[in-house]
Design a protein around this motif. Structure first.
Motif, PDB file in Angstrom:
ATOM      1  N   MET A  57      29.183  39.585  40.920  1.00  0.00           N
ATOM      2  CA  MET A  57      29.917  40.006  41.747  1.00  0.00           C
ATOM      3  C   MET A  57      29.449  41.607  42.061  1.00  0.00           C
ATOM      4  SD  MET A  57      33.987  40.886  42.084  1.00  0.00           S
ATOM      5  CE  MET A  57      33.873  42.407  41.148  1.00  0.00           C
ATOM      6  N   GLY A  60      34.591  43.159  45.308  1.00  0.00           N
ATOM      7  CA  GLY A  60      35.622  42.254  45.380  1.00  0.00           C
ATOM      8  C   GLY A  60      36.533  42.381  44.257  1.00  0.00           C
ATOM      9  N   THR A  61      37.183  41.174  44.064  1.00  0.00           N
ATOM     10  CA  THR A  61      38.010  40.962  42.937  1.00  0.00           C
ATOM     11  C   THR A  61      37.920  39.638  42.608  1.00  0.00           C
ATOM     12  OG1 THR A  61      39.455  42.883  43.637  1.00  0.00           O
ATOM     13  CG2 THR A  61      40.382  41.072  41.970  1.00  0.00           C
ATOM     14  N   ALA A  79      37.970  44.021  39.049  1.00  0.00           N
ATOM     15  CA  ALA A  79      36.980  44.301  40.631  1.00  0.00           C
ATOM     16  C   ALA A  79      35.836  45.197  40.193  1.00  0.00           C
ATOM     17  CB  ALA A  79      37.865  45.521  41.295  1.00  0.00           C
ATOM     18  N   VAL A 106      38.626  34.003  44.030  1.00  0.00           N
ATOM     19  CA  VAL A 106      38.787  35.507  44.518  1.00  0.00           C
ATOM     20  C   VAL A 106      39.914  35.821  45.223  1.00  0.00           C
ATOM     21  CG1 VAL A 106      35.982  35.926  44.492  1.00  0.00           C
ATOM     22  CG2 VAL A 106      37.491  34.952  46.700  1.00  0.00           C
ATOM     23  N   THR A 110      34.967  38.956  49.130  1.00  0.00           N
ATOM     24  CA  THR A 110      34.343  39.088  47.950  1.00  0.00           C
ATOM     25  C   THR A 110      32.700  38.789  48.056  1.00  0.00           C
ATOM     26  OG1 THR A 110      35.993  39.047  46.400  1.00  0.00           O
ATOM     27  CG2 THR A 110      34.017  38.858  45.348  1.00  0.00           C
TER      28      THR A 110
END
Length: 487
Positions: A57, A60-61, A79, A106, A110
């Protein structure tokens, strides 16, 4: 699912902690062979699908979840830049079935850096050969150790159960042997007494009456009621007085046997009325042998019935003559396990069965569920003994939505909060060295969650610990392989 393709910046990729030590040419290769994808809120991949990509990643989350029973249980929500998921074991190649071991979604727009699984595997092997060898050794070594120690755990449990079963079988078997030897002696004395009576100058009618009384006496033995100690003592005193008054020798010795058979002074009066006074002592002695013979045959029947039940329980527990995967009654499995472990549980621990007998039979691997019950009962017994040895083990079944609940409660000291999150970890144990492998709960978790698609939970406070096993009441989806247990 695929996201939107976005530009890949080596500088941005290099700012992620996973890649921060890489050289510029290595970062350039990552961007050349990988890609950056953007995802709107929603799923990215699903647990059980072929693991085709490695995700890192950028921003984002993300939420990782595992499928337990019919529910998606959230495992991680973060995150933090640089977290990774997906085909993280692609470097192991064909040695491991490459599927996603969790689901990824997500919660906001993201961005991920994405590498195809085969590309990720070849890059890791090329750039970090020593690390790959170490990771392979760690992974396969741990799996091998788990299998070896797990097998040892099963053998230890089998040895403990065998010892308990041997002890349980020995008691009724020894009782049957003793009763048989005594029965032979009593029958011989009864034949002798009958010979004495029949050779005497007694009318045919008296002998016929005596035979009829013998038959009625045998019938009464089979219907004898149970008396309290005080009631039995009073009846023995009354019978002893009657026997003494009628000149019967050793009345105090005969009275307890007659009481055990449910006979009283009224019965003795019937005997006295049916035979001549001269034959009465011999008749009473002969009927005493009749009563003893019936009681001994009852004892032999009880003992052999107990042995038969134990053998049936052993067959039920082992499931040796059953299909490995079938529809089963959890109460039968629980009862057979409790019976197999009765010697280990002992007399100081009370067992409470709180069963909902209206529960349906469920599709399961019965022999493996019996292993789960064994592990949980064994832990409960050990906890109760740690608290002093006296306590209660409660086994409860109930319906919990679309799942069946089996709960094991004990009155032990409880599971400390500091280790509660670790008790299902492989090789974690609080037992002294040599007394526990640390795989009992790990094996139980794998059987319940991976193989039965259920859940296993624990609630604990000092004096009350409850392990809850939740099992689906219907079979898993047809496309699910019930024998597959993810690593």
């Amino acid at each position: 699912m695929s996201g939107r393709l976005l530009p890949c910046s080596p500088q941005e990729i290099g700012s992620l902690f996973l890649f921060e030590e890489l050289a510029p040419e290595q970062l350039g290769r990552l961007c050349a062979e990988g890609r950056v994808e953007g995802f709107d809120a929603g799923p990215v991949y699903a647990e059980g699908d072929p693991a085709t990509c490695f995700y890192v990643m950028i921003e984002g989350t993300v939420v990782l979840s595992r499928r337990v029973g019919g529910d998606d249980i959230e495992v991680t929500r973060t995150a933090q830049r640089g977290v990774y998921a997906g085909a993280v074991q692609a470097y192991l190649g064909d040695g491991v079935r490459q599927v996603y071991n969790n689901s990824l979604r997500v919660t906001e727009p993201t961005r991920f850096f994405v590498l195809p699984a085969d590309t990720f595997a070849s890059i890791v092997r090329e750039w970090f050969p020593m690390a790959v060898h170490l990771l392979e050794g760690l992974f396969f070594g741990t799996k091998s150790t788990q299998r070896a120690v797990g097998q040892r755990e099963r053998l230890l449990a089998l040895g403990s159960l065998s010892a308990g079963l041997t002890h349980e079988l020995n008691n009724p078997a020894a009782a049957a042997v003793r009763a048989t030897a005594t029965l032979r002696e009593r029958v011989a004395k009864m034949r002798h007494k009958l010979g004495v009576i029949s050779s005497g100058p007694f009318p045919r009618e008296s002998l016929a009456s005596l035979i009829e009384i013998q038959e009625r006496t045998a019938e009464r033995v089979g219907k004898a009621p149970a008396f309290s100690p005080l009631e039995a003592s009073d009846r023995e005193d009354a019978l002893t007085d009657w026997l003494d008054d009628h000149g019967i020798p050793d009345g105090w010795r005969l009275a307890p046997t007659f009481v055990q058979a449910g006979l009283d002074t009224d019965w003795l009066e019937q005997v006295a009325a049916a035979v001549d006074e001269g034959i009465l002592p011999g008749a009473i002695g002969w009927l005493n042998y009749t009563v003893e013979t019936e009681l001994l045959m009852d004892e032999i029947e009880d003992s052999t019935t107990r042995i038969s039940h134990l053998v049936d329980a052993a067959k039920q527990y082992s499931q040796l003559d059953r299909a490995p995967y079938r529809v089963a009654d959890v109460h039968e499995l629980l009862d057979s396990t409790l019976l197999m472990l009765s010697g280990k549980i002992g007399d100081r621990i009370g067992i409470v069965k709180d069963y909902d007998r209206g529960l349906p039979r469920i599709p399961a691997y019965p022999a493996e569920l019996n292993q789960v019950w064994t592990n949980l009962i064994d832990n409960a017994v050990a906890a109760i003994r740690d608290a002093g040895g006296d306590g209660t083990l409660t086994v409860r079944t109930a319906r919990d939505g679309d799942r069946l609940l089996v709960e094991f409660g004990d009155t032990g000291p409880g599971v400390p909060a500091a280790i509660r999150d670790r008790i299902f970890d492989p090789f974690f144990t609080t037992k002294p060295v040599g007394e526990g492998t640390g795989l009992g709960l790990d094996i139980s978790w794998r059987i319940v969650v991976n193989k039965h698609h259920g859940a296993i939970e624990v609630d604990s406070v000092p004096g009350e610990t409850r392990f809850r096993v939740l099992l689906p009441v219907t079979a898993p989806d047809p496309d699910t392989d019930p024998t597959e247990a993810p690593a």
